[in-house]
Design a protein around this motif. Sequence first.
Motif, short mmCIF file in Angstrom:
data_model
loop_
_atom_site.label_atom_id
_atom_site.label_comp_id
_atom_site.label_asym_id
_atom_site.label_seq_id
_atom_site.Cartn_x
_atom_site.Cartn_y
_atom_site.Cartn_z
N GLY A 1 -14.40 -5.97 16.54
CA GLY A 1 -13.50 -4.70 15.60
C GLY A 1 -12.14 -4.57 15.59
N HIS A 2 -11.87 -5.49 14.38
CA HIS A 2 -10.67 -4.72 14.43
C HIS A 2 -9.85 -3.25 13.75
CE1 HIS A 2 -10.84 -8.91 15.34
NE2 HIS A 2 -9.68 -8.76 15.72
N VAL A 3 -9.34 -2.79 13.25
CA VAL A 3 -8.00 -2.14 12.81
C VAL A 3 -6.67 -2.75 12.17
CG1 VAL A 3 -7.58 0.12 12.17
CG2 VAL A 3 -9.62 -0.28 13.84
N ALA A 4 -6.68 -2.89 11.03
CA ALA A 4 -5.85 -2.74 9.69
C ALA A 4 -5.28 -2.17 9.20
CB ALA A 4 -6.56 -4.08 9.38
N LEU A 5 -3.93 -2.21 9.33
CA LEU A 5 -3.37 -1.41 8.70
C LEU A 5 -2.12 -1.98 7.93
CD1 LEU A 5 -2.37 1.23 11.50
CD2 LEU A 5 -4.29 1.49 9.67
N THR A 6 -1.79 -1.63 6.23
CA THR A 6 -0.93 -2.11 5.40
C THR A 6 0.46 -1.58 5.23
OG1 THR A 6 -2.38 -1.24 3.66
CG2 THR A 6 -3.15 -3.42 3.93
N HIS A 7 1.22 -2.07 5.03
CA HIS A 7 2.80 -1.55 5.16
C HIS A 7 3.82 -2.43 4.29
CE1 HIS A 7 6.71 -0.20 6.01
NE2 HIS A 7 5.92 1.21 6.11
N PRO A 8 4.70 -2.29 3.99
CA PRO A 8 5.58 -3.66 3.13
C PRO A 8 6.35 -4.64 3.93
CG PRO A 8 5.40 -1.35 1.67
CD PRO A 8 4.59 -1.54 2.72
N GLU A 9 6.39 -3.45 5.19
CA GLU A 9 7.38 -4.73 6.26
C GLU A 9 6.36 -4.91 7.38
OE1 GLU A 9 10.01 -5.45 5.93
OE2 GLU A 9 11.30 -4.33 4.53
N ALA A 10 5.40 -5.05 7.30
CA ALA A 10 4.44 -5.25 8.47
C ALA A 10 4.65 -6.23 9.33
CB ALA A 10 2.54 -5.08 7.86
#
Length: 72
Positions: A1-10
């Motif tokens: 399992g992975h969790v991914a979050l998005t952000h313009p400054e990732a």
Amino acid sequence: GHVALTHPEAGAITQALLAEGVVCSFRKPDSIRFGIGPLALRHEDVWNAVARLRTVLKEEKWTKLQGGKRLG
């Protein structure tokens, strides 16, 4: 399992998290990916990683200079 979050400054945030001891990876164009395998991590590890993520975001640590260069 992975969790991914998005952000313009990732990318820069990923570097700041790595500096804080949180193992994660940057995925173009704007994702921070965390591997949360139950055999390798305890719930306390996930809790601590989220707390460090909160601090990095709240204090905008990815914008701080390191060695004269912006992180990311």
